[in-house]
Design a protein around this motif. Structure first.
Motif, short mmCIF file in Angstrom:
data_model
loop_
_atom_site.label_atom_id
_atom_site.label_comp_id
_atom_site.label_asym_id
_atom_site.label_seq_id
_atom_site.Cartn_x
_atom_site.Cartn_y
_atom_site.Cartn_z
N ALA A 1 -2.63 77.76 41.74
CA ALA A 1 -1.61 77.27 40.75
C ALA A 1 -0.12 77.73 41.21
CB ALA A 1 -1.64 78.58 39.58
N THR A 2 0.17 78.67 42.11
CA THR A 2 1.47 78.64 42.86
C THR A 2 1.72 77.68 43.64
OG1 THR A 2 1.08 81.19 43.16
CG2 THR A 2 2.69 80.47 44.30
N TYR A 3 0.73 77.13 44.37
CA TYR A 3 0.86 75.50 45.26
C TYR A 3 1.21 74.52 44.46
CZ TYR A 3 -0.82 78.32 49.27
OH TYR A 3 -1.08 79.21 50.45
N GLY A 4 0.38 74.56 43.09
CA GLY A 4 0.80 73.40 42.44
C GLY A 4 2.03 73.50 41.71
N LEU A 5 2.57 74.61 41.23
CA LEU A 5 4.01 74.92 40.86
C LEU A 5 5.07 74.57 41.91
CD1 LEU A 5 3.63 77.90 38.71
CD2 LEU A 5 3.73 75.66 37.89
N MET A 6 4.63 74.73 43.15
CA MET A 6 5.55 74.14 44.44
C MET A 6 5.97 72.76 44.40
SD MET A 6 4.44 76.95 47.25
CE MET A 6 5.20 76.14 48.75
N PHE A 7 4.72 72.28 44.40
CA PHE A 7 4.67 70.45 44.27
C PHE A 7 5.29 70.00 42.93
CE2 PHE A 7 0.86 70.62 47.55
CZ PHE A 7 1.79 70.15 48.46
N LEU A 8 5.20 70.59 41.94
CA LEU A 8 5.80 70.30 40.87
C LEU A 8 7.16 70.38 40.85
CD1 LEU A 8 4.92 69.14 37.96
CD2 LEU A 8 4.94 71.40 37.26
N GLY A 9 7.74 71.63 41.50
CA GLY A 9 9.14 71.50 41.84
C GLY A 9 9.66 70.60 42.84
N ALA A 10 9.10 70.17 43.73
CA ALA A 10 9.30 69.19 44.77
C ALA A 10 9.33 67.80 43.95
CB ALA A 10 8.29 68.96 45.77
N TRP A 11 8.37 67.35 43.01
CA TRP A 11 8.59 66.34 42.18
C TRP A 11 9.78 66.22 41.44
CZ3 TRP A 11 7.90 65.41 36.97
CH2 TRP A 11 7.82 64.20 36.42
N SER A 12 9.96 67.36 40.82
CA SER A 12 11.24 67.26 39.73
C SER A 12 12.62 67.13 40.62
CB SER A 12 11.44 68.66 39.10
OG SER A 12 11.76 69.48 40.03
N HIS B 1 3.73 61.19 44.69
CA HIS B 1 2.54 61.80 45.31
C HIS B 1 2.76 63.31 45.07
CE1 HIS B 1 5.65 61.25 48.36
NE2 HIS B 1 5.43 62.57 48.76
N PHE B 2 3.87 63.75 44.96
CA PHE B 2 4.05 65.39 44.64
C PHE B 2 3.50 65.66 43.14
CE2 PHE B 2 8.02 65.37 47.76
CZ PHE B 2 7.32 66.04 48.72
N LEU B 3 3.62 64.61 42.27
CA LEU B 3 3.08 64.94 40.92
C LEU B 3 1.51 65.13 41.03
CD1 LEU B 3 3.72 65.34 37.84
CD2 LEU B 3 3.69 62.93 37.76
N PHE B 4 0.94 63.99 41.70
CA PHE B 4 -0.52 64.00 41.83
C PHE B 4 -1.07 65.24 42.47
CE2 PHE B 4 0.03 59.29 41.52
CZ PHE B 4 -0.72 59.16 40.27
N TRP B 5 -0.47 65.75 43.65
CA TRP B 5 -0.93 66.95 44.04
C TRP B 5 -0.76 68.16 43.19
CZ3 TRP B 5 1.65 65.41 49.40
CH2 TRP B 5 1.07 64.11 50.11
N ALA B 6 0.31 68.13 42.62
CA ALA B 6 0.64 69.23 41.63
C ALA B 6 -0.59 69.34 40.73
CB ALA B 6 2.01 69.43 40.96
N ALA B 7 -0.80 68.22 40.05
CA ALA B 7 -1.87 68.10 38.91
C ALA B 7 -3.20 68.68 39.59
CB ALA B 7 -2.08 66.65 38.36
N SER B 8 -3.59 68.15 40.70
CA SER B 8 -4.73 68.37 41.59
C SER B 8 -5.01 70.02 41.58
CB SER B 8 -4.96 67.90 42.97
OG SER B 8 -5.88 68.20 43.40
#
Length: 363
Positions: free
Chosen positions: A3-14, A21-28
Motif C-alpha cells: 500500500a505504501t508503494y502504491g501511494l508513492m506511485f500515486l503521488g508520482a502520477w499526481s 503507467h504510474f497510475l496503473f502501477w499504483a492501482a496494481s
C-alpha cells in the motif's frame, strides 16, 4: 508495504499526469495490498470471498502489465488480456461448487500463475529497454511470483491451507524488488530523454555540436570517414520572403531527407542556423561518399518544401573532406569548410571536395 508503494506511485502520477503507467502501477499495488491482507485475515468459510481475492490479485497483475504496456507507448487495454479477469471469478465460483475445497484453491492459484507468467514474459521480451538491467530485474521479479503461486497450488492440492505466512512474506520481498526495479526503469528512461535533449537539436532532431562530439568520441577510429560541411543556400532570403516558420520547415525538410541517406555509422548534426555536418562512414549501396553527397544535393534541390499551399524551392552547398590516417577530425572539418567556401564563390548548389570540384551542378 504494498500500500505504501502504491501511494508513492500515486503521488508520482499526481505530479506527472501524462505518465499513466504510474497510475496503473499504483492501482496494481493498492489492489494487491488489499488482497494479501484478505488472504491473511478474511474468513475462509465464505467461498465467494476467496474467489473475490483471487480475482483481485489477477486484476492487480493485469494493472501492472497494462502499466508496462503504457510505459512502452502501447495501448494499455488489449482485449485478449481481459479474458482471464472476466472468467476467473465465475469460473472459481463454479469450481468451488463442483470440486473439493483444496482443488478449488489450486485452480485459483493456477490462474495467478498464468497471469504472472504472462506479465513476466511481456516485460522480458518487449520494450526498447528490454535488455537493460532494471527491465530484466522487473521481469524476473514478476516471474518470481510463478513458483510462489505454483507452490501454493501444490500445497492446496495436498490439503495444506496454512500457507498465508509464506504468501505474505514472499509477496513483500518480491514486491520490494519489483517496485525498486520499476522506479529504476522510469529513471533510466528519464535520464535517456534528458541526454537526448542535451545532445540533439530540438528543431530538426539532428545532433547538435555537443552530440556530434559525443558520438565521434564513442565511435573510435575516424580514419576512412568523410566529413560533409553543408550550408543551405540563401537561407536568409527564405526567412525574409516566407517567414521564420517557413524557414524552420525547410530546415526540417533537409534534415529528414539527409536522415534518409544515412547508413550504419553515419552521423548528422546541425551546427548552426542553416549549417549542417554529415560524417559518412563509407560507401552505401555502391555509392562512394562524394557520390552520396551529390545524391543528397540533387534530392534536396528536386524536393521543394510544401508551405501553405505552395512550394519553397531551396538548394544546398556541400564541401567534403576525407579523414585520412594521422588527420584529426578538426583538421578535416576545416578542410571541408574551405571547400564549402569555394563552392559559395563558384555559385553555390554544388559539391566540392577539399581539392577540386567533385560534381558540378547538373544541367
Amino acid at each position: 508495504m504494498s500500500a505504501t508503494y502504491g501511494l508513492m506511485f500515486l503521488g508520482a502520477w499526481s505530479v506527472q499526469r501524462s505518465e499513466r503507467h504510474f497510475l496503473f502501477w499504483a492501482a496494481s499495488l493498492l489492489v494487491n495490498a488489499i488482497c494479501v491482507a484478505g488472504f491473511a485475515y478474511a474468513p475462509r468459510a465464505y467461498p465467494g470471498i476467496v474467489s473475490l481475492l483471487i480475482l483481485g490479485v489477477v486484476v492487480a497483475i493485469q494493472c501492472l502489465w497494462m502499466g508496462m504496456r503504457s510505459f512502452d507507448g502501447r495501448r494499455p487495454f488489449k482485449p485478449p488480456l481481459l479474458w482471464l479477469p472476466l472468467m476467473s471469478f465465475p469460473a472459481h465460483l463454479l469450481v468451488i461448487e463442483t470440486l473439493p475445497a483444496n482443488l478449488a484453491a489450486a485452480f485459483g492459484f493456477l490462474a495467478l500463475t498464468l497471469m504472472a507468467g504472462g506479465a513476466s514474459l511481456y516485460t522480458l521480451r518487449r520494450g526498447e529497454d528490454r535488455r537493460s538491467l532494471p527491465r530484466r530485474t522487473c521481469g524476473l521479479a514478476l516471474f518470481a511470483y510463478v513458483p510462489v503461486y505454483a507452490i501454493s497450488a501444490i500445497d492446496s492440492v495436498a490439503g495444506r491451507f496454512d500457507n498465508a505466512t509464506f504468501l505474505l512474506l514472499s509477496d513483500q520481498v518480491i514486491c520490494s524488488i519489483l517496485v525498486v526495479s520499476l522506479f529504476s526503469v522510469t529513471l533510466k528512461r528519464s535520464r535517456r530523454a534528458l541526454e537526448a535533449q542535451a545532445l540533439q537539436d530540438g528543431l530538426t532532431g539532428a545532433l547538435n555540436r555537443t552530440g556530434l562530439e559525443y558520438q565521434l568520441a564513442r565511435g573510435g577510429r575516424l580514419a576512412g570517414r568523410t566529413v560533409l560541411a553543408v550550408d543551405l543556400d540563401h537561407f536568409k532570403l527564405i526567412n525574409d520572403r516566407f517567414g521564420h516558420a517557413a524557414g524552420d520547415e525547410v530546415l526540417q525538410r533537409f534534415a529528414a531527407l539527409a536522415r534518409r541517406q544515412l547508413g550504419p555509422g553515419d552521423l548528422l548534426a546541425r551546427t548552426g542556423g542553416e549549417e549542417f555536418v554529415l560524417v559518412l562512414a563509407g560507401e552505401r549501396g555502391g555509392r562512394s561518399p562524394d557520390q552520396r553527397a551529390e545524391d543528397l544535393r540533387r534530392l534536396f534541390a528536386e524536393t521543394p518544401t510544401p508551405w501553405r499551399g505552395g512550394l519553397i524551392p531551396a538548394t544546398v552547398s556541400i564541401g567534403l573532406a576525407d579523414v585520412s590516417p594521422g588527420t584529426s577530425f578538426c583538421d578535416s572539418m576545416e578542410a571541408a569548410d574551405r571547400a564549402l567556401y569555394r563552392v559559395k564563390q563558384a555559385g553555390r548548389n554544388r559539391v566540392m571536395s577539399a581539392h577540386a570540384i567533385s560534381f558540378p551542378v547538373s544541367a
